[in-house]
Design an enzyme around this catalytic site. Structure first.
Site, PDB file in Angstrom:
ATOM      1  N   SER A  84     105.662 123.763  -4.959  1.00 38.67           N
ATOM      2  CA  SER A  84     105.009 125.014  -5.348  1.00 38.67           C
ATOM      3  C   SER A  84     104.653 125.773  -4.079  1.00 38.67           C
ATOM      4  O   SER A  84     104.543 125.184  -2.997  1.00 38.67           O
ATOM      5  CB  SER A  84     103.737 124.722  -6.148  1.00 38.67           C
ATOM      6  N   ALA A  99      96.857 119.889  -3.326  1.00 38.48           N
ATOM      7  CA  ALA A  99      96.984 118.607  -2.639  1.00 38.48           C
ATOM      8  C   ALA A  99      98.177 117.821  -3.159  1.00 38.48           C
ATOM      9  O   ALA A  99      98.920 117.203  -2.384  1.00 38.48           O
ATOM     10  CB  ALA A  99      95.698 117.800  -2.813  1.00 38.48           C
ATOM     11  N   ILE A 147     105.366 132.426 -12.041  1.00 36.56           N
ATOM     12  CA  ILE A 147     106.463 132.500 -13.002  1.00 36.56           C
ATOM     13  C   ILE A 147     105.889 132.685 -14.401  1.00 36.56           C
ATOM     14  O   ILE A 147     104.855 132.113 -14.746  1.00 36.56           O
ATOM     15  CB  ILE A 147     107.317 131.215 -12.957  1.00 36.56           C
ATOM     16  N   TYR A 173      95.679 120.625  -7.441  1.00 39.29           N
ATOM     17  CA  TYR A 173      97.097 120.973  -7.569  1.00 39.29           C
ATOM     18  C   TYR A 173      97.728 121.154  -6.189  1.00 39.29           C
ATOM     19  O   TYR A 173      98.820 120.643  -5.910  1.00 39.29           O
ATOM     20  CB  TYR A 173      97.228 122.250  -8.388  1.00 39.29           C
TER      21      TYR A 173
END
Length: 351
Positions: free
Chosen positions: A184, A199, A230, A197
Site C-alpha cells: 500500500s 506497520a 481505490i 495498517y
C-alpha cells in the site's frame, strides 16, 4: 565533512538519481511465453470475498490459459464464485490466519500441480484488513496483532506453504513465476490514525525486498504493488472501524475528540471513494488491470514495485521521497482532535 562538502555530496547524489531515472527505459511488458508450452498456469489469489481479489479472479477467469484458485474467508463466497466459470475458477475457504485452512489449501494445490499439465504460476497475496484509529484509542494491542496477523503474517503463511510447489516448475517456465504482494502507499508514507495498517504494510515491503533476492535464482519475481485510494468497499469498512474504535476508546480519551467534526471528515472520505461519484479516488479496475498485466508479462519485464493509481504515482510517491520533518509538518494534527482544557493553564484552548 563540512557543510559545503555535505551539500555538494547531496546535490551530486540527487543529480545521479535524477539522471538514472530519466535515462531508464520502461519495460515493454511483452510476454515471452513458450508457444509450445501448453500447460495451464495456476494462479492462487487470497482475499477474494470482495474488492480487488474478487474482481481480479472474475476478470482473469475469462482467459483459458489460467486456472484460478480463489481463497475466501467466508463459505458463502465460495459457493458464489464456484458458479462463475466451473472449469477455470475454483474457490475454497481459506482464512490466512488459520494454520488448518492453510494446510488444506496447500493439499489442494499439491493435488492440482500433481497433474503434469498444471504449473503454479502466480501467488497474489491480497488478503487484508484495515483497523484505523489513533494508537491512544486502543485499550490494548490486540487489534494491532490482528491486523499484522492478516496483512503480513497471513501472506507469509500462504507463501511458505506454496513456494516449494512453485520452485519445482518455475525454472521450466520461459516467462517465470511470480509472487505479487499487495502492499500500500501506507507502507511507504505513514499518517496518523492508521498506524496498525501502515506497520503491517511496511513489514510487507521489507519482507518482499528480502524474498525477491532469495527467490530470484529460481526464476521467480516478487513485486510489491502500492495502491493509492481505490474505489472499493474498503473505505466504508475503514470508516466503520474508525467510528467503532473511537466509540470504544476510554472515556477520557474519547473526550479529546469532536465527534461532529469526525463525522464530517468521515463523510468526506466516503464521498471521495464512492464508486458512483465522478472524481476522487481511482476505479478498482486500475489495480485489477495492473495485476492482470503483471500476471501475463514475462518476469524480466516486471518492476520490483509499482505505484497503482494516479494519487499513488504522483503526490504520494513524491511524499515518500521527502524527509520526515517535511511530511510531519504536512500530516501533523488530527482533524477532529480537541485540545483538553486545563483551568489552571491560561494558554489552554477550549472549544
Amino acid at each position: 565533512m563540512d557543510a559545503n562538502a555535505a551539500r555538494t555530496t547531496a546535490l551530486v547524489s540527487l543529480a545521479a538519481i535524477v539522471t538514472c531515472f530519466l535515462l531508464a527505459k520502461p519495460g515493454s511488458r511483452g510476454n515471452k511465453t513458450d508457444p509450445n508450452d501448453k500447460r495451464k498456469r495456476l494462479v492462487v489469489v487470497s482475499g477474494c470475498d470482495r474488492g480487488l481479489g474478487r474482481l481480479l479472479v472474475e476478470q482473469l477467469s475469462s482467459n483459458p490459459r489460467y486456472i484460478i484458485l480463489a481463497l475466501t474467508l467466508k463459505e458463502e463466497n465460495v459457493t458464489a464464485l464456484n458458479k462463475l466459470v466451473r472449469d477455470r475458477l475454483l474457490a475454497m475457504k481459506c482464512d490466512v490466519t488459520s494454520d488448518c485452512d492453510i494446510a488444506n489449501m496447500e493439499k489442494k494445490v499439491a493435488d492440482m500441480v500433481a497433474d503434469p499439465d498444471i504449473v503454479l504460476h502466480t501467488i497474489v497475496n491480497n488478503a487484508g484488513v484495515a483497523n484505523p484509529g489513533d494508537f491512544i484509542w486502543f485499550r490494548d494491542i490486540s487489534s494491532f496483532e490482528w491486523t499484522m496477523n492478516v496483512n503480513f503474517l497471513g501472506s507469509l503463511r500462504l507463501t511458505k506453504a506454496l513456494l516449494p510447489h512453485m520452485i519445482k516448475t518455475s525454472m521450466l517456465m520461459a516467462e517465470g513465476a511470480r509472487i505479487l504482494n499487495l502492499s500500500s502507499v501506507c507502507g511507504k508514507v505513514s499518517t496518523g490514525g492508521n498506524s496498525a495498517y501502515s506497520a503491517s504494510k511496511a513489514a510487507m515491503e521489507a519482507w518482499s525486498d528480502s524474498l525477491r533476492l532469495e527467490v530470484s535464482r529460481f526464476n521467480i519475481r516478487v513485486v510489491k504493488l502500492r495502491p493509492g485510494t481505490i474505489k472499493t468497499d474498503m473505505p466504508l469498512e475503514f470508516v466503520r472501524s474508525m467510528k467503532s474504535n473511537l466509540t470504544n476508546a476510554p472515556d477520557d480519551v474519547r473526550a479529546m475528540f469532536d465527534l461532529k467534526r469526525a463525522e464530517k471528515w468521515w463523510q468526506a472520505m466516503l464521498d471521495h471513494s464512492d464508486p458512483n461519484k465522478s472524481g476522487g479516488a481511482f476505479p478498482a479496475t486500475v489495480a485489477v488491470d495492473t495485476l492482470e498485466r503483471f500476471i501475463e508479462a514475462d518476469i524480466s519485464e516486471l518492476p520490483t514495485a509499482e505505484w497503482v493509481g494516479g494519487d499513488a504515482k504522483t503526490v504520494i510517491r513524491v511524499l515518500s521521497w521527502l524527509p520526515d520533518f517535511v511530511t510531519d509538518r504536512l500530516f501533523m494534527g488530527e482533524p477532529f482532535y480537541v485540545p483538553p482544557t486545563h483551568p489552571d493553564d491560561p494558554k489552554s484552548v477550549s472549544t
